[in-house]
Every structure is written in C-alpha cells, then in structure tokens.
Design an enzyme around this catalytic site. Structure first.
Site, PDB file in Angstrom:
ATOM      1  N   ASP A 282      10.007  -3.562  -2.137  1.00  0.00           N
ATOM      2  CA  ASP A 282      11.517  -3.189  -3.373  1.00  0.00           C
ATOM      3  C   ASP A 282      10.542  -4.517  -4.410  1.00  0.00           C
ATOM      4  O   ASP A 282      10.877  -4.402  -4.886  1.00  0.00           O
ATOM      5  CB  ASP A 282      12.145  -3.197  -2.556  1.00  0.00           C
TER       6      ASP A 282
ATOM      7  N   GLU B 287       5.264   1.273  -2.741  1.00  0.00           N
ATOM      8  CA  GLU B 287       4.030   1.830  -1.895  1.00  0.00           C
ATOM      9  C   GLU B 287       2.730   0.790  -2.458  1.00  0.00           C
ATOM     10  O   GLU B 287       1.908   0.051  -1.491  1.00  0.00           O
ATOM     11  CB  GLU B 287       3.724   3.478  -2.128  1.00  0.00           C
TER      12      GLU B 287
END
Length: 258
Positions: free
Chosen positions: A202, A119
């Site tokens: 990611d 995030e």
C-alpha cells in the site's frame, strides 16, 4: 513451473482469458510497469463474473516474461453487472432495470491502476521471492526433523506400535501431532509477515501517487467482495493474512488528505 503451467494451460479450461484491448487503460498500465522496470509482456482480462462477484488482479511469470491478469469484475467497463439488460428479457421490469443501472461494480481506470500499483509493489519489494524462500526453508526443516524423528521408537510406542515402525504412521504422528505447536506458531508469524507486506505494498502505491485512488478502490473492492469492514483486532491479527479495511484506510488517510 506449476504456476506458469496452471496459468497458461489449466486456468483457460475453466475461465476465458482475453487480451486487454488497446486503449487508455492498457497504455497507462504499460507506462506504470515501465516506470518501475516491471517486465510486462501481456495484459489479460478474465471472465470471473460467471463464477462470482469477487474482484481481483494478479501477475505471474518468470524472469522477463511477466503478465498481468485483471478480473472483469474489477473493471467498470467489463463487469457484467454494469451492462444494460437485453431488450425483451422475460420478467424484466422498469424497476429492476433502474436498480441494475444505478448499481455499479468495479473500479474506474485510475482505481484499477492504484490496485495494480499495490500488486506491483509486492514484486518490486521482493515479497514473492521472500515467501518462496521461507516456504523452501520450512519444507527443508520439516523433512530434516522428520528424518531425525522417524527412528525414535518412543513415538511409535506412545501410539501402540511397539514392535513395528510403519513409515506412514510415523508421517502422521510427526506432522499431525509433533509439529502441531510449531505449525501454529509458524502460521501466526506468516500472518504477521503477510500483513506487513500488505501495508508495504500500500505504501508503495502511495509513493506512486495512487493513495487517493487506492483509498476509494479498497472501499469498492470490500463492497464487491462482500467484506465486513469491522473486525476484532486480536481475531484479525491471528486469522487474517490481509489487514482489515479500516486499518489500511487509516494508513492511507494522511496521504489521501494531502
């Protein structure tokens, strides 16, 4: 502004937000935020388990006033499903207690940090700002074209309005019919961009050394959120703003093995 108002004044009307207690997890979150210069001010836990088993984490706030919110379903120590049932509950038997005890929901602290690393990657890589800019440019373009097309009599005549040009009808014609092909193309482009952002986030978590924990966290979140890991690549490419689980795991696989 609306996001901040919603988070501070509207969301608490429906869900209970409590500050994350002092401890190892909060300290690790603050350390990770500091390592990437994320201006963290507060960390909250929201009781989302009362509504569903969906797990999530997000951040909000302008400039130097950023806050992180963790769903209680994301945390093993907070998930209601993992808590021991009260003694003497009606209809409770040993078999049910055993199943509840063995079924774990949420992630361990290291996996929670990996999810937050993902995030925070969106913030560090400017994905939020890029999405806002694209949204504003699209709004400007749509209203500019609306201003150009609203005066075209042919549009109204095609729908039976020969003598009048009602603005509301023009709004429906232009946005519902004229913009329909444009909206389909834009939706597909935004989906492709969103999937790219997810892979980049990611990869950012991977650079923080969280590949292994993110790998296991994604599997747990897919299970807790009742996701289906297999999907047709053409269907998912057109409809899914997030890449399918197996694609994300494959991207993390090499780093996990290392």
């Amino acid at each position: 502004v609306l996001v901040t108002i919603y988070a501070d004044y509207i969301a608490p009307l429906f869900d209970k937000f409590i500050p994350l207690p002092e401890g190892e997890l909060k300290q690790q979150i603050e350390t990770m935020a500091k390592s990437i210069d994320f201006p963290l001010t507060k960390v909250y836990v929201v009781e989302g388990s009362k509504r569903s088993s969906h797990s999530n984490a997000y951040f909000y706030g302008f400039f130097k006033n950023k806050r992180i919110v963790l769903f209680d379903t994301l945390l093993e120590d907070y998930s209601a499903l993992n808590k021991e049932p009260a003694e003497g509950e009606d209809g409770e038997n040993e078999e049910t207690k055993s199943k509840t005890k063995n079924k774990k929901q949420g992630c361990k602290n290291e996996e929670v940090l990996a999810v937050l690393g993902h995030e925070l990657g969106h913030w560090k890589l400017g994905h939020t700002v890029k999405n806002i800019i694209i949204s504003q440019m699209n709004s400007f373009l749509c209203f500019f074209l609306f201003a150009v097309l609203i005066g075209q009599k042919e549009l109204f005549a095609a729908f039976g309005f020969y003598d009048t040009q009602p603005t509301l009808i023009g709004l429906m014609i232009i946005f519902q019919f004229i913009f329909s092909p444009y909206n389909e193309v834009l939706s597909f482009c935004l989906t492709v961009l969103s999937r790219r952002f997810e892979f980049q986030a990611d990869a950012f978590a991977k650079e923080l050394g969280k590949a292994k924990d993110l790998y296991s966290a994604l599997i747990k979140l897919n299970k807790d959120n009742l996701g289906f890991p297999v999907s047709d690549w053409i269907f998912s490419m057109w409809h899914y703003s997030h890449p399918p689980l197996l694609e994300r795991l494959q991207a993390l696989k090499d780093a996990k093995q290392e």
